[in-house]
Design a protein around this motif. Structure first.
Motif, PDB file in Angstrom:
ATOM      1  N   SER A 167       0.837  -1.201   0.000  1.00  0.00           N
ATOM      2  CA  SER A 167       0.000   0.000   0.000  1.00  0.00           C
ATOM      3  C   SER A 167       0.871   1.250   0.000  1.00  0.00           C
ATOM      4  O   SER A 167       2.038   1.217   0.382  1.00  0.00           O
ATOM      5  CB  SER A 167      -0.918   0.012   1.222  1.00  0.00           C
ATOM      6  OG  SER A 167      -0.151   0.143   2.411  1.00  0.00           O
ATOM      7  N   THR A 168       0.264   2.342  -0.450  1.00  0.00           N
ATOM      8  CA  THR A 168       0.922   3.647  -0.457  1.00  0.00           C
ATOM      9  C   THR A 168       0.016   4.623   0.276  1.00  0.00           C
ATOM     10  O   THR A 168      -1.197   4.653   0.023  1.00  0.00           O
ATOM     11  CB  THR A 168       1.157   4.132  -1.897  1.00  0.00           C
ATOM     12  OG1 THR A 168       1.846   3.119  -2.626  1.00  0.00           O
ATOM     13  CG2 THR A 168       1.979   5.405  -1.914  1.00  0.00           C
ATOM     14  N   TRP A 169       0.585   5.418   1.174  1.00  0.00           N
ATOM     15  CA  TRP A 169      -0.197   6.331   2.005  1.00  0.00           C
ATOM     16  C   TRP A 169       0.262   7.759   1.774  1.00  0.00           C
ATOM     17  O   TRP A 169       1.449   8.061   1.859  1.00  0.00           O
ATOM     18  CB  TRP A 169      -0.050   5.972   3.480  1.00  0.00           C
ATOM     19  CG  TRP A 169      -0.688   4.665   3.842  1.00  0.00           C
ATOM     20  CD1 TRP A 169      -0.214   3.425   3.579  1.00  0.00           C
ATOM     21  CD2 TRP A 169      -1.931   4.489   4.518  1.00  0.00           C
ATOM     22  NE1 TRP A 169      -1.070   2.465   4.047  1.00  0.00           N
ATOM     23  CE2 TRP A 169      -2.135   3.095   4.640  1.00  0.00           C
ATOM     24  CE3 TRP A 169      -2.887   5.362   5.047  1.00  0.00           C
ATOM     25  CZ2 TRP A 169      -3.261   2.560   5.253  1.00  0.00           C
ATOM     26  CZ3 TRP A 169      -3.997   4.831   5.672  1.00  0.00           C
ATOM     27  CH2 TRP A 169      -4.196   3.446   5.764  1.00  0.00           C
ATOM     28  N   VAL A 170      -0.714   8.635   1.515  1.00  0.00           N
ATOM     29  CA  VAL A 170      -0.446  10.072   1.370  1.00  0.00           C
ATOM     30  C   VAL A 170      -0.892  10.757   2.660  1.00  0.00           C
ATOM     31  O   VAL A 170      -2.045  10.590   3.099  1.00  0.00           O
ATOM     32  CB  VAL A 170      -1.199  10.659   0.154  1.00  0.00           C
ATOM     33  CG1 VAL A 170      -0.889  12.143   0.021  1.00  0.00           C
ATOM     34  CG2 VAL A 170      -0.831   9.920  -1.115  1.00  0.00           C
ATOM     35  N   PHE A 171       0.008  11.487   3.282  1.00  0.00           N
ATOM     36  CA  PHE A 171      -0.287  12.188   4.534  1.00  0.00           C
ATOM     37  C   PHE A 171      -0.072  13.685   4.344  1.00  0.00           C
ATOM     38  O   PHE A 171       0.808  14.114   3.574  1.00  0.00           O
ATOM     39  CB  PHE A 171       0.628  11.702   5.669  1.00  0.00           C
ATOM     40  CG  PHE A 171       0.386  10.286   6.090  1.00  0.00           C
ATOM     41  CD1 PHE A 171      -0.744   9.945   6.803  1.00  0.00           C
ATOM     42  CD2 PHE A 171       1.290   9.290   5.765  1.00  0.00           C
ATOM     43  CE1 PHE A 171      -0.975   8.647   7.206  1.00  0.00           C
ATOM     44  CE2 PHE A 171       1.075   7.977   6.166  1.00  0.00           C
ATOM     45  CZ  PHE A 171      -0.061   7.657   6.880  1.00  0.00           C
ATOM     46  N   GLY A 172      -0.847  14.480   5.075  1.00  0.00           N
ATOM     47  CA  GLY A 172      -0.644  15.921   5.079  1.00  0.00           C
ATOM     48  C   GLY A 172       0.345  16.317   6.160  1.00  0.00           C
ATOM     49  O   GLY A 172       0.247  15.864   7.301  1.00  0.00           O
ATOM     50  N   ALA A 173       1.301  17.167   5.788  1.00  0.00           N
ATOM     51  CA  ALA A 173       2.285  17.624   6.776  1.00  0.00           C
ATOM     52  C   ALA A 173       1.645  18.563   7.784  1.00  0.00           C
ATOM     53  O   ALA A 173       2.100  18.671   8.920  1.00  0.00           O
ATOM     54  CB  ALA A 173       3.457  18.306   6.076  1.00  0.00           C
ATOM     55  N   GLU A 174       0.581  19.245   7.360  1.00  0.00           N
ATOM     56  CA  GLU A 174      -0.214  20.079   8.267  1.00  0.00           C
ATOM     57  C   GLU A 174      -1.598  19.438   8.422  1.00  0.00           C
ATOM     58  O   GLU A 174      -1.918  18.453   7.768  1.00  0.00           O
ATOM     59  CB  GLU A 174      -0.333  21.508   7.713  1.00  0.00           C
ATOM     60  CG  GLU A 174       0.995  22.209   7.490  1.00  0.00           C
ATOM     61  CD  GLU A 174       1.721  22.510   8.773  1.00  0.00           C
ATOM     62  OE1 GLU A 174       1.053  22.566   9.831  1.00  0.00           O
ATOM     63  OE2 GLU A 174       2.958  22.671   8.737  1.00  0.00           O
TER      64      GLU A 174
END
Length: 915
Positions: A167-174
């Motif tokens: 899996s690949t996860w996109v996270f927000g830095a803020e």
């Protein structure tokens, strides 16, 4: 003798494991080598090893966007914050778990570390001093398995993490309202790389089975909405417990992602959809994709495979630009420089580091170390080169100034036991277990002589006499010594008499006498001028392991199996001294050993010896991480150099770790690796130097060879870690000579203003500050050099000659320092000759500097010779052409003058007629 030697460089290994990084300007590659970091300057073709080391092998290096800071992490998660400008360690930290990847944000304010299944975001250390340089900002949970790769968006608003759970996860830095986390699937194998498109949320993901997925986002980076803290936000599943944890731990915010569809909200959430899917292994069997890198400005994707092949594709169309096989081993790491022109590849199996310029399809940099143990090394007579031989059957020649290998000989088919230079410095002789002794020419880079014995023999010792005419090699199975002629290549004699394997050979540096050490507890001296007869036999109390002559040939040192070093007078065959060094070895305990290190040390001994350049001290090393240096006259230990502190090697610790002990014995005896790709982790019984199979175990630390540079400025050791070079550090040691109160920098500069050059030089050398000495020397007018040299006191002649040799190596004032050297040698030649034994290292340092400049200038002149000829021929051609043009112009002028005269006469006649 001052022992201000410090670690200078690591040769013989260019890459082991971990990720490669290019410097900010793209002109240097930063490569982890074991527990150290090396920087390879691609423009100037030099290498440098940073003066720091970790306790275990380095697995990943994170570089800040400005190129000033690096975070270096080892196998256990211990980290160092290092300044790449000052080469100093700024901070120590421990992540307590193995770290798979580390990446700074493009704005340099944050960096993300992935360990196990969590991504940790830290505040990047600022320019001011901080008590804790690593402050945790947020913890991101999402993947169920270990994380493998990271990438940031260009504006540092979001980052993406790939995992082993496919899996690949996109996270927000803020804390974005419309993007907190997003999970992407679509792959059937471990994620190798995930990359954002330039100035976009669009994604490329690459997995180990050779699959590329192109993901398109419905939101631009500007469309991310920052969540207000005052506004109540509906928490996602699992966020209630995260708030409680944050209040208790006070370690930053915790964000937990769930692999399920998020609930509907008033704000439109960011969505991704798979636009296309591509496969790398359509045309060939490139199953294992092992490394990937993406250059955003040029849209170039580089992928490396387990077969040693790499591909260049243009995205998003997936157009194949280039494909090439650079190795027969797995490509472990890929990196692209800032401009996108150069691609760096690291192959851990062969220890290769390559930099490829894909547009011109040529190598910018290509280096490979010994991928097996180093067995021996030798300095060239001028100290400019080092030759090494290894168990991989290769003979490599390294430049001590650049630290790079410039030629590799691969003619041997088995381990190279010994290598040496002849006295000319242009011939290398190597002895191998394949039954051959080979001579290599450094002018034409070829094997021009191969010496063999009548019966097959494994050669384990080698020596070449001072003239370079006699080559001798000892066999470990037939107890004989073979003598060959270098000129004809014929076998001259077989010397018999030893009753055990011949362990070491050494020729006297002043006469044709060969010393042979054997396991039969004798050292025999063979006279080469008197029918190769035994001149003397030196009886020993134990098996002889190593023998070496002092540089002046007046003393012989022998290392024996009982841990002693005995000194002998070769003329009288009498013993002059002895050193017991068994307690100085301090052997470490292997994890599989069942006895203590103290008991193990009783069976250890020195296996290699080397005299210092002045003959006053001796270096000794063996099956230990220490190299001992002894004063021969006082017969006492002066200093111990710790070769390595890398706990990834075996036999490093004195005491066994009780945490690794169970009721059944040591955990190291449990075979954990059976069945996986790396093989088993326990070495075979009786294996001392590692076997050639696919077994994966901790090698034992040992020193196989020691050599002092003929210039006396450095010494080198071949170890399990590589070729370590230790150099004199004169800048840190203030060592005045015959100093009094009147000798100050102000008084020296006053003498310079009064043009009292000799007094100024003498006072500068008494104060002994390098910068001041150079200032005084370069202030002396060129025409006054000979006068100053003639009036110089004898005691300062040698000091000035040594300083000139050191300056000549790095200074651009070539003719100026050459004039100093010539004047000193011409005016004081006879006095220097009487003390040639003492000043030999200084003369060899001068020879090394002059030879290096000669080589550089001769290549430059040879290169420019044809350009000059072309320019001369062109100027001649232009001269002939110009002369022809001038003649034509003169003829045209004459014709014009004649025409004008005719016209004037005609006009006059016409006027007369009119009148």
């Amino acid at each position: 003798m001052k022992f201000a030697y410090r670690f200078s460089n690591l040769l013989g290994a260019v890459y082991r494991q971990g990720n490669l990084n290019f410097s900010r300007d793209g002109n240097a590659v930063i490569s982890p080598v074991g527990n150290r970091v090396s920087v390879f300057d691609l423009k100037n073709n030099t290498s440098e090893t940073l003066p720091l080391s970790m306790t275990k092998n380095i697995t990943c290096v994170g570089l800040s966007p400005d190129g000033n800071l690096a975070v270096i992490v080892d196998e256990d998660g211990a980290a160092l914050l290092v300044s790449l400008i000052t080469r100093a360690v700024l901070h120590h930290f421990n992540f307590h778990k193995p770290v798979s990847c580390i990446r700074f944000s493009p704005d340099g304010r944050k960096f993300v570390v992935t360990k196990e299944n969590v991504a940790l975001m830290y505040h990047a250390p600022g320019k001011q001093r901080q008590f804790n340089a690593f402050v945790l900002d947020k913890s991101y949970y999402g993947p169920y398995d270990e994380t493998t790769c990271i990438d940031w968006t260009d504006d540092s608003k979001c980052f993406v993490v790939g995992s082993k759970d496919m899996s690949t996860w996109v996270f927000g830095a803020e804390r974005w309202t419309n993007l907190i986390y997003y999970s992407l699937g679509g792959h059937k194998d471990v994620m190798v790389g995930c990359f954002f498109e330039k100035d976009s949320l669009d994604l490329y993901t690459v997995s180990q089975d050779g699959t590329l997925c192109v993901w398109e986002s419905d939101t631009e980076l500007d469309g991310l909405v920052l969540a207000r803290k005052s506004r109540a936000v509906t928490p996602r599943p699992g966020e209630e417990e995260e708030e409680e944890e944050r209040e208790e731990g006070q370690e930053g915010e915790v964000i937990r992602g769930k692999a399920e569809a998020p609930k509907e909200k008033t704000t439109k959430n960011v969505r991704f959809k798979q636009r296309s899917k591509h496969f790398f292994n359509k045309e060939g069997d490139f199953n294992n994709l092992t490394a990937a890198a993406y250059h955003k400005p040029t849209h170039i994707l580089v992928t490396g495979f387990a077969s040693g092949v790499f591909h260049l594709h243009e995205l998003p169309e997936f157009n194949l630009i280039h494909s090439l096989s650079i190795s027969d081993q797995r490509i472990s790491s890929v990196s692209i420089n800032a401009s996108g022109d150069w691609i760096g590849f690291g192959c851990s199996g062969m220890g290769q580091l390559l930099v490829w310029e894909w547009q011109s399809e040529s190598y910018v940099f290509k280096q490979q170390g010994h991928f097996n143990n180093m067995a021996s090394m030798a300095y060239s007579p001028d100290g400019q080169y080092i030759v090494t031989g290894g168990d991989d059957g290769k003979v490599k020649v390294w430049n001590t100034n650049s630290g790079l290998c410039f030629v590799t000989f691969t003619e041997h088919t088995s381990s190279v036991a010994v290598v040496t230079f002849t006295s000319s410095g242009f011939v290398i002789v190597s002895a191998s277990l394949d039954g051959t002794v080979r001579a290599f020419d450094l002018h034409r880079y070829r094997n021009f002589r191969t010496f063999t014995s009548p019966r097959p023999a494994q050669f384990s010792s080698l020596a070449v006499d001072v003239s370079g005419e006699l080559v001798s090699a000892g066999a470990q199975d037939s107890f004989e010594i073979f003598l060959w002629s270098m000129q004809t290549g014929r076998l001259l004699e077989i010397l018999g008499g030893h009753e055990g394997p011949v362990s070491c050979l050494c020729f006297s540096p002043v006469q044709s006498v060969l010393a042979s050490a054997s396991w039969d507890r004798t050292v025999r001296l063979w006279d080469m001028l008197d029918s190769w007869q035994v001149k003397e036999t030196l009886p020993l109390t134990s098996d002889a392991l190593s023998v070496t002559y002092r540089p002046d040939g007046q003393e012989l040192a022998v290392a024996t199996l009982n841990g002693e070093i005995s000194f002998w007078n070769p003329q009288t065959a009498s013993q002059t001294g002895s050193i017991s060094g068994r307690h100085d070895l301090q052997t470490g305990r292997k994890e599989t050993d069942k006895i203590t290190a103290k008991q193990l040390a009783k069976g250890k001994s020195f296996t290699t010896l080397c005299y210092s350049a002045d003959g006053a001290s001796i270096l000794a090393g063996g099956q230990s991480k220490f190299v001992c240096i002894y004063n021969i006259r006082e017969q006492m230990l002066l200093k111990k150099f710790e070769i390595s502190c890398n706990l990834s090697f075996d036999a490093m610790e004195e005491f066994l770790d009780r945490r690794k002990m169970t009721e059944f014995g040591s955990l190291a005896l449990v075979d954990e690796g059976a069945g996986d790709g790396d093989g088993v982790k326990i070495s075979l019984p009786g294996v001392r130097r590692g076997d050639m199979s696919s077994r994966h175990f901790k090698p034992e630390i040992r020193v196989t060879s020691l050599r002092f540079s003929p210039t006396g400025r450095s010494w080198a050791a071949t170890t399990t870690e590589g070729l370590l070079v230790y150099s004199l550090d004169g800048s840190l040691v203030f060592d005045p000579y015959d100093l009094d109160l009147d000798v100050t920098p102000a008084s020296i500069r006053k003498k310079l203003r009064l043009q009292d050059w000799t007094s100024a030089i003498v006072m500068a050398f008494r104060l002994n500050e390098k910068a001041l000495k150079q200032e005084v020397l370069e202030t002396v007018p060129h025409e006054q050099i000979q006068v100053v040299c003639s009036s110089l006191p004898d005691v300062y002649v040698e000091k000035l000659l040594g300083f000139v040799a050191a300056c000549l190596e790095k200074s651009g004032h070539l003719q100026f320092y050459m004039t100093w050297a010539q004047s000193l040698l011409m005016l004081h030649g006879q006095k220097l000759k009487n003390r040639s034994g003492v000043i030999l290292p200084t003369l060899q340092a001068l020879q090394k500097s002059i030879q290096r400049h000669f080589d550089d200038l001769s290549k430059l002149c040879d290169f420019n010779k044809f350009n000059i000829r072309y320019a001369v021929a062109l100027s001649k051609q232009r001269g002939v052409k110009r002369a022809a043009e001038e003649e034509e112009e003169e003829e045209e002028e004459e014709e014009d003058e004649g025409l004008s005269e005719g016209m004037s006469e005609a006009s006059l006649n016409g006027a007369d007629m009119i009148l």
